[in-house]
Structure formats: C-alpha cells, structure tokens
Design an enzyme around this catalytic site. Sequence first.
Site, PDB file in Angstrom:
ATOM      1  N   GLY A  34      18.900  30.445  95.184  1.00  0.00           N
ATOM      2  CA  GLY A  34      19.320  29.386  96.105  1.00  0.00           C
ATOM      3  C   GLY A  34      20.811  29.099  96.180  1.00  0.00           C
ATOM      4  N   ASP A  94      16.476  18.785  91.467  1.00  0.00           N
ATOM      5  CA  ASP A  94      15.324  18.034  91.971  1.00  0.00           C
ATOM      6  C   ASP A  94      14.719  17.186  90.859  1.00  0.00           C
ATOM      7  OD1 ASP A  94      13.307  17.222  93.759  1.00  0.00           O
ATOM      8  OD2 ASP A  94      12.022  18.883  93.154  1.00  0.00           O
TER       9      ASP A  94
END
Length: 173
Positions: free
Chosen positions: A41, A100
């Site tokens: 990512g 997250d």
Amino acid sequence: MSHLRRIISRGQIRRRVKELAAQIRADYSGQRPVFVCVLKGAFVFLADLVRQVGLPLEIDFMVASSYGMEKTSKGQITILKDVTAHIAGRPVILVDDIIDSGLTLQRLREYLVGRQPASLRVCALLARERVLAEGTHIEYLGFSLPEGFVVGYGLDCAEQHRELPDIYVIENE
Ligand code: IMP
Ligand code: MG
C-alpha cells in the site's frame, strides 16, 4: 452496489507530501536515513515522498501479512518479507499507508527496534482518528480520517484501485 467518493485530491496529497518531506529534511539534516516501506500500500506514497526529501537516503521494503480479501484485521501479523539493509545503528523511517487498528504498526515497530536502529520514526499517509485518540503516536502523519474503507494512491480493496491518483472512500448504497 458500492461507489467511490473522493475524499482527498491529488493536489491536497501533493501539498501534504511536500510538507512532510520538508519536516523530514530538517529533522535528518546531515544524516542518511533508511526509508522502510511497508508493501504494497505505501509504494506510491514512498515514491512521491523520497523525491521531495532532498537528502541522501536509502530505501528498503517489508511485507507484513495482509488482510487479503477481508476488510478487517485478524489480529495476527506475520512478517513475510524482511528488510535487506543493515539497519543497526542507522536512522530508520518506517513508511506506511494507513494506520487502522495500529496492530501492524505496533508489530513492525517492535520488530525493527529489535534490530537496534539508531532511531526509529514512523511516516504514515493516513491514520484513523480513533487510533490517534487512543494515543498511538505517529511522528509524520499526512491526514487523519474517520471510519470508512479507503482506496487509491496505493491503497487497495482486494487488489483493486491502487492506481487511482486521488483517495476515495467506498460507499455502499
Ligand atoms: P492495521 O494493522 O489495522 O493498522 O492495518 C494496517 C493495514 O491494513 C494498512 O497498512 C493497510 O494495508 C490495511 N488497511 C487498513 N484499512 C484500510 C483501508 O481503509 N483501505 C485500504 N487498506 C487498509
Ligand atoms: Mg499496509
């Protein structure tokens, strides 16, 4: 059906990346930091960031077990690819896409600290407001954001949408 709603534009990203790079340049002046990018990512963010830093530096990559096709953390993080650079005694900057739950970050921090770098800081493009409110510290942070699965600028949903230049939230209709 789901659709993508743009929440951060390429212009906003470009400006923020420049600001983060300027902070890093000031903080690491006279040093040669190793940027450790968490794949996959963070690859777009890393590429833009290092071209703005303007310091001699090195780049390395790690792969941590991903969520695969799922959208929530399983809690267990495995290191699938380790750094190849000799990081002992070197200043290290861990570059990630989104914090997250913070689990991956916690695990990678512990792991890298075990390799005895001279220093270790984290540079993340995105972090959840929730995890920041819980006290997770990120030295260089692009943007904080609320809940909602985001894609684009390197981030994927089941390997889709990494190539988008802006950042979108997936909305279910
Ligand atoms: P954490 O361990 O829960 O902090 O999650 C870390 C990784 O999960 C991130 O580096 C991403 O690769 C992935 N991830 C978490 N949330 C999202 C999201 O909204 N979009 C895309 N990837 C995400
Ligand atoms: Mg990641």
